[in-house]
Design a protein around this motif. Structure first.
Motif, PDB file in Angstrom:
ATOM      1  N   SER A   1      -1.104  10.797   4.875  1.00  0.00           N
ATOM      2  CA  SER A   1      -1.738  10.228   4.490  1.00  0.00           C
ATOM      3  C   SER A   1      -1.871  10.233   3.469  1.00  0.00           C
ATOM      4  O   SER A   1      -1.715   8.671   1.711  1.00  0.00           O
ATOM      5  CB  SER A   1      -3.253   9.891   4.460  1.00  0.00           C
ATOM      6  OG  SER A   1      -3.609  11.376   4.161  1.00  0.00           O
TER       7      SER A   1
ATOM      8  N   GLY B   1       1.087  10.714   1.477  1.00  0.00           N
ATOM      9  CA  GLY B   1       2.409   9.684   0.673  1.00  0.00           C
ATOM     10  C   GLY B   1       3.937  10.583   0.023  1.00  0.00           C
ATOM     11  O   GLY B   1       3.971  11.477   0.327  1.00  0.00           O
ATOM     12  N   SER B   2       4.215   9.480  -0.715  1.00  0.00           N
ATOM     13  CA  SER B   2       5.279   9.966  -0.593  1.00  0.00           C
ATOM     14  C   SER B   2       5.639  12.049  -1.955  1.00  0.00           C
ATOM     15  O   SER B   2       6.387  12.275  -1.617  1.00  0.00           O
ATOM     16  CB  SER B   2       6.303   8.820  -1.570  1.00  0.00           C
ATOM     17  OG  SER B   2       5.167   8.998  -2.976  1.00  0.00           O
TER      18      SER B   2
END
Ligand SMILES: [Zn+2]
Length: 248
Positions: free
Chosen positions: A71, A73-74
């Motif tokens: 959740s 992300g990157s």
């Protein structure tokens, strides 16, 4: 890696194995924060931890940890890839995931896990609970934290209790021995008594003994007193007053 580091880690593991039933292979519950620091410092987690623990280990994680990492992300993409490689243990939150730290705390309640995390809030929370083991990375070096004050206090209280109960048991045992000995002694005295001996006073010999010769000294003394009586009578006769004095 210095030898003293291995010794320290071994001592910590022995403490938890002895007092909190941790067993080999040690299950290491890893979160994404740990993986992130490992990645930054180019640490191959499994290799480094095995080397450090010098015993069998098993790296595990939970669904909640993976979901939280995904959740984010990157920024955590690399860490998420690493954490996904570990065995996923059922946490009970399937279908209703919770924050990773909350999930890890709940896991430590039911199982024996070494928590590999860089989350300071989670670490502080776990330090307050006896029996929790923390592992973190200091740059590229894994560090197994020494037992927390809570763990030490718990163990010293436990040993104090067992010592007190040990002493109480020993005292109780001594009391039992004393009672048995007393009973034996009482029985011995009772059997020894038997028929009563006659009263020594009733056996006292009579002073009037038949056929016994009179004491010669006493007899002599009595004879002397007899003669002195006769002499006294004779003396009295001698001082008889004459008739001419009587007439005066
Ligand atoms: Zn969970």
């Amino acid at each position: 890696m210095k030898i003293s580091r291995f010794k320290k880690a071994h001592k910590t593991l022995t403490f938890f194995a002895t007092n909190f039933d941790y067993r080999e292979p040690y299950q290491i519950l890893v979160d994404a924060t740990f993986c992130q620091i490992a990645l930054q410092n180019k640490v191959i987690i499994e290799e480094q931890i095995k080397k450090y623990f010098q015993t069998t280990i098993k790296l595990v994680t939970t669904q909640c940890v993976i979901l939280e990492a995904e959740s984010l992300g990157s920024p955590l993409a690399g860490a998420t890839m690493i954490v996904k490689k570990f065995h996923v243990h059922k946490c009970g939150h399937e279908g209703a995931p919770v924050p990773a730290s909350q999930c890890i705390k709940s896991m430590t309640k039911g199982g024996r896990y070494v928590i590999a995390s860089q989350d300071r809030t989670l670490q502080d929370s776990l330090r307050r609970v006896p029996g929790r083991i923390l592992l973190y990375l200091h740059k590229a070096t894994p560090v197994l934290e020494e037992p927390s004050e809570a763990s030490k206090k718990y163990v010293s209280k436990k040993s104090q209790k067992s010592l007190t109960s040990g002493i109480e048991k020993h005292v109780e045992h001594l009391k039992q021995i004393q009672t048995i000995q007393n009973e034996k002694l009482y029985k011995q005295i009772k059997t020894r008594r038997g028929p009563k001996n006659p009263n020594p006073l009733s056996c006292k010999k009579s002073t009037k003994q038949k056929g016994k010769k009179p004491n010669p000294i006493i007899a002599k003394e009595s004879k002397l007193s007899e003669t002195s009586k006769v002499q006294m009578k004779k003396k009295r006769k001698r001082i008889k007053t004459s008739n001419h004095i009587k007439t005066l």
